[in-house]
Design a protein around this motif. Structure first.
Motif, PDB file in Angstrom:
ATOM      1  N   UNK A 132      -1.607  16.776   9.584  1.00 49.42           N
ATOM      2  CA  UNK A 132      -2.746  16.373  10.418  1.00 49.42           C
ATOM      3  C   UNK A 132      -2.687  17.056  11.779  1.00 49.42           C
ATOM      4  N   UNK A 153       1.613   7.503  -2.075  1.00 46.13           N
ATOM      5  CA  UNK A 153       2.956   7.279  -1.539  1.00 46.13           C
ATOM      6  C   UNK A 153       3.481   8.551  -0.861  1.00 46.13           C
ATOM      7  N   UNK A 154       4.576   8.423  -0.190  1.00 46.44           N
ATOM      8  CA  UNK A 154       5.218   9.587   0.403  1.00 46.44           C
ATOM      9  C   UNK A 154       5.558  10.583  -0.710  1.00 46.44           C
ATOM     10  N   UNK A 185     -13.309   7.942  12.303  1.00 43.57           N
ATOM     11  CA  UNK A 185     -13.514   6.705  11.545  1.00 43.57           C
ATOM     12  C   UNK A 185     -13.599   5.474  12.451  1.00 43.57           C
ATOM     13  N   UNK A 225      -3.851   3.999  -5.713  1.00 40.29           N
ATOM     14  CA  UNK A 225      -4.629   3.254  -4.730  1.00 40.29           C
ATOM     15  C   UNK A 225      -4.335   3.760  -3.337  1.00 40.29           C
ATOM     16  N   UNK A 226      -3.093   3.956  -3.042  1.00 37.18           N
ATOM     17  CA  UNK A 226      -2.727   4.573  -1.775  1.00 37.18           C
ATOM     18  C   UNK A 226      -1.610   5.562  -2.074  1.00 37.18           C
ATOM     19  N   UNK A 245     -15.371   7.396  -3.190  1.00 41.67           N
ATOM     20  CA  UNK A 245     -16.727   7.321  -2.621  1.00 41.67           C
ATOM     21  C   UNK A 245     -16.657   7.919  -1.228  1.00 41.67           C
ATOM     22  N   UNK A 246     -17.093   9.151  -1.082  1.00 41.24           N
ATOM     23  CA  UNK A 246     -17.031   9.764   0.242  1.00 41.24           C
ATOM     24  C   UNK A 246     -18.070  10.859   0.386  1.00 41.24           C
ATOM     25  N   UNK A 306       3.601   7.230   5.921  1.00 38.24           N
ATOM     26  CA  UNK A 306       2.399   7.052   5.118  1.00 38.24           C
ATOM     27  C   UNK A 306       2.259   5.565   4.862  1.00 38.24           C
ATOM     28  N   UNK A 343     -15.299   0.856  -7.165  1.00 38.68           N
ATOM     29  CA  UNK A 343     -15.364   2.189  -6.564  1.00 38.68           C
ATOM     30  C   UNK A 343     -13.974   2.818  -6.568  1.00 38.68           C
ATOM     31  N   UNK A 344     -13.852   3.920  -7.278  1.00 37.04           N
ATOM     32  CA  UNK A 344     -12.571   4.638  -7.347  1.00 37.04           C
ATOM     33  C   UNK A 344     -12.524   5.665  -6.219  1.00 37.04           C
ATOM     34  N   UNK A 391      -5.759   7.566  12.054  1.00 34.83           N
ATOM     35  CA  UNK A 391      -5.113   8.882  12.099  1.00 34.83           C
ATOM     36  C   UNK A 391      -5.984  10.013  11.564  1.00 34.83           C
ATOM     37  N   UNK A 405       2.687  13.996   6.348  1.00 32.53           N
ATOM     38  CA  UNK A 405       1.263  13.847   6.616  1.00 32.53           C
ATOM     39  C   UNK A 405       0.978  14.059   8.104  1.00 32.53           C
ATOM     40  N   UNK A 406       1.844  13.505   8.957  1.00 29.04           N
ATOM     41  CA  UNK A 406       1.647  13.647  10.413  1.00 29.04           C
ATOM     42  C   UNK A 406       1.669  15.118  10.820  1.00 29.04           C
ATOM     43  N   UNK A 458       5.308  15.760  15.917  1.00 26.17           N
ATOM     44  CA  UNK A 458       4.001  15.141  16.092  1.00 26.17           C
ATOM     45  C   UNK A 458       3.960  13.806  15.348  1.00 26.17           C
ATOM     46  N   UNK A 485     -10.157  12.096   0.029  1.00 31.69           N
ATOM     47  CA  UNK A 485     -10.881  10.816   0.031  1.00 31.69           C
ATOM     48  C   UNK A 485     -11.466  10.452   1.384  1.00 31.69           C
ATOM     49  N   UNK A 486     -10.960  11.042   2.476  1.00 28.92           N
ATOM     50  CA  UNK A 486     -11.494  10.722   3.799  1.00 28.92           C
ATOM     51  C   UNK A 486     -12.715  11.558   4.163  1.00 28.92           C
ATOM     52  N   UNK A 489     -18.699   4.602   3.443  1.00 27.18           N
ATOM     53  CA  UNK A 489     -19.579   5.680   2.989  1.00 27.18           C
ATOM     54  C   UNK A 489     -20.998   5.152   2.783  1.00 27.18           C
ATOM     55  N   UNK A 528      -4.962  13.613  -1.134  1.00 26.88           N
ATOM     56  CA  UNK A 528      -5.006  12.481  -0.198  1.00 26.88           C
ATOM     57  C   UNK A 528      -6.025  12.690   0.915  1.00 26.88           C
ATOM     58  N   UNK A 529      -6.190  13.941   1.353  1.00 26.68           N
ATOM     59  CA  UNK A 529      -7.171  14.209   2.405  1.00 26.68           C
ATOM     60  C   UNK A 529      -8.607  14.194   1.869  1.00 26.68           C
TER      61      UNK A 529
END
Lengths: 450, 450
Positions: free
Chosen positions: B244, B231-232, A433, B228-229, B159-160, A229, B156-157, A429, B240-241, A156, B429-430, A248, B426-427
């Motif tokens: 998801x 990493x793998x 959003x 911040x983002x 916010x969701x 990622x 903002x660290x 993804x 992640x794919x 996937x 924050x969305x 948000x 990681x999930x």
């Protein structure tokens, strides 16, 4: 015929050049017959207006219905009612990817849809409502479906629930999937299908009305073929945390109140036996068609379609710090009546200008005039593309990418933010959003080979 | 008193040691009076049962209501009805972070809530419903609110919009925020507040009923202070794919049909003037309380609370490839009646065992017995924590982290998947992905200093 197995004609099942594509596509148009005839809604076979609610529905209870919605966006706009398409079931839009000599190809289909201006457009490998693939309408099996339903083979690449047009659908979603199969897996290419190289696909996205909406929304996830990622984006103006906070804030501050109402309680619209239309001729019309097709799962059927009045303008304003940097896109947190969660990330401009003709200037969408009056040297993408021909009649939109000059104002309205293509793709993804027209345009703007 | 400005007492506004915390917390308990008295629902000041629907509502139309819901999870479970809390407005749960000498501290509040087993627990900087902060109940201003509403200072660290208990609330969400203010910004510390170091906070999360639910859900976003983002993740079993895709599959396959019904149409529950309770005494009771408080925005009020019957068990099974690797957690895609989008990522086990006592064994939640019978050497976290004391009465759950041995079966039921703590975070924050108890437990399990 669909379902009749593999193709013979000399193994030319891969296309990399525009000329070869045009030849094949023309053959597909010539080989198959397709007739779409307008019929009054009250003569649509299998469909009826419910005696109590006035809703337009199919006798099977499947497919979709045309009902009413009452909505309000807070005090300034006030409440209104309109017809809306209700389609709760989640369909599958799926593209199979396979590498030949290391190069990825997408398995695409030449598909006729009743609402298409040009009958035939390029569709994903699978474009199936749940009614389709669970055989509610007793058609032929959906080719390649086995690659998209569990248990399945393949990797996937992209798999998420994505929204569709919020002005026309109530919270409709489809499952968007890209599945990569191993290079050594033999996949018979059926009639009407071709493996299309990414560079060809990219050039086809620049031709009016060739790559259909369902393909475009799925292709917005194609960068995940390479990016497992997303790394930090050096050319970004804002961090992911800042963008999420902006989003948000928009979701928290906007008010979208709505409730479903019977179609016969919708005000300002005429519901005749022939069609449903706005009393000023604005927005859209619901009309009926009979369809005869030689290459679809079902040879003959009838259905209502939503026909928008006037062509829409969908565009991103863009900028970049230097020619090697990624484009930054000006993204709008936009509410539409059917948006499932108040706002989604939308292009800078997403509207049908004609719908604003009778309104005072203060209602005119921000940046619309700016975009339409940009000098040609700043216009990097300008293509007319169609929305889903299975639900919409001749729904064309002009998709644009327009670069702003260095002196473009830094100060933006609160619901707008600059983000890079990579950042916007990163949000795609997770679903829920990025709206369908933003995904559609993103697919056209992304260099998959970078 | 709240709102009375900065504290004097010698600048000891920062806490790093458990002993100092205990001393301060005990003072807070002693300095303030708080009295909670049970009263029959039909004598609750300001609340009434609607004559037509039977719904329990406040005369202002604000706060929340107790209504009914009819739901079905597909054929096997069948349909049922139950009372449910409806609270559409989005509140703010926010924590201010500031560094002292480079070390981050969280501004936390000792807050009394009527449903708490121990009256006082540690709350976020701001824990306010929209009614609170827009002053529907005419109380004092909410301290520090200005850091969490636009336009605001600080980075903002996190916010969701995040969901809350899906068995008790219908699609309720709060805005979870972490805002970091610059080291040189002077922030007066009001009565009842302290800056608490991350290491102290981490140790307090291992003590029964100290850190409240609102704090825990916000703290699940604290890793974004550094990342911040994401990493793998090298120690992950799935990309992640893949995760998801598993999640999208679960959302597509599960069926959750529900509709709101008047409370007086809920079957199997007794609605007396005193309380609302299940006819077998199962699930939960709705009861009423009068509250008098010396340190809250309003000195005296009445409200209904939902009192769960029996203590829940919430736990992750975990494993790791080697002692330096990140924990992998066994995550369940779980549906609850009020889940806003069919399923969310949930701990391996999330149930009240007592609710299954009268049911056949096949209904028993997977892994529950495994988790409860694990040898002590495999139990890495085992703490009783409370759910939100502003809505729930004595709602305690046992939170667990239990390591599985190497011979744990590879084959899992379809709705379960292994993911690392970093991936699950990681999930978070969305929004809309990880449920409240999973976030709560994640906050307890994360080493913020790694």
């Amino acid at each position: 015929m669909t379902g009749s197995g593999t193709r013979a004609e000399g193994g030319r099942t891969r296309l990399t050049e525009p000329a070869a594509f045009r030849e094949w596509f023309a053959e597909q148009g010539a080989d198959n017959t397709y007739r779409v005839t307008r019929v009054p809604l009250d003569e649509l076979d299998g469909w009826h207006f419910d005696a109590t609610t006035g809703n337009l529905a199919h006798r099977s209870g499947g497919f979709y219905t045309i009902e009413g919605i009452e909505a309000s966006l807070g005090e300034e706009v006030g409440a209104w009612t309109q017809p809306i398409i209700i389609q709760n079931e989640i369909g599958i839009l799926g593209i199979l990817v396979k590498r030949f000599g290391g190069e990825p190809y997408c398995l695409m289909q030449a598909k006729m849809e009743p609402g298409n201006v040009n009958t035939l457009q390029l569709s994903p490998t699978v474009q199936a409502t749940r009614s389709n693939y669970t055989r509610v309408h007793r058609g032929n099996a959906v080719p390649y479906l086995e690659y998209f339903v569990a248990p399945r083979r393949g990797r996937p690449v992209f798999d998420s629930l994505q929204s569709e047009q919020g002005s026309w659908f109530l919270a409709k979603r489809n499952r968007n999937m890209i599945i990569e199969v191993p290079e050594d897996e033999d996949i018979p290419v059926q009639e009407g299908f071709r493996w299309i190289s990414l560079s060809l696909l990219r050039s086809l996205l620049r031709v009016d009305n060739v790559v259909n909406m369902d393909s475009r929304t799925v292709l917005s996830g194609l960068p995940f073929l390479y990016d497992h990622d997303a790394p930090t984006d050096e050319s970004a103006s804002h961090t992911t945390a800042e963008i999420l906070s902006w989003f948000t804030e928009a979701r928290s501050n906007h008010v979208l109140e709505r409730r479903r109402v019977p179609l016969n309680q919708v005000k300002g619209w005429n519901r005749g036996p022939e069609r449903i239309e706005h009393e000023r001729g604005a927005f859209f019309t619901v009309l009926g068609v009979d369809v005869e097709a030689s290459n679809r799962e079902v040879a003959r059927w009838s259905q209502p379609l939503l026909a928008p009045v006037g062509r829409g303008v969908i565009g991103f304003l863009c900028r970049r710090t230097d020619p090697d940097a990624d484009w930054q896109l000006l993204v709008h947190a936009q509410t539409e009546v059917g948006t499932s969660d108040v706002v989604e990330m939308s292009p800078t401009v997403n509207c049908v200008p004609g719908n604003y003709a009778h309104l005072p200037d203060r209602w005119r969408p921000p940046f619309l005039d700016y975009m339409l009056s940009a000098p040609p040297s700043c216009v990097h993408f300008d293509t007319v593309l169609s929305e889903e021909g299975g639900r919409f009649h001749h729904a064309e939109n002009r998709y644009l990418l327009v670069e702003v000059p260095d002196d473009f104002p830094d100060r933006l309205p609160g619901d707008y933010i600059w983000m890079t293509r990579r950042q916007l793709t990163g949000f795609v993804r997770y679903g829920n959003h990025v709206n369908v027209v933003a995904r559609s345009l993103l697919a056209c703007l992304t260099d998959w080979d970078r």
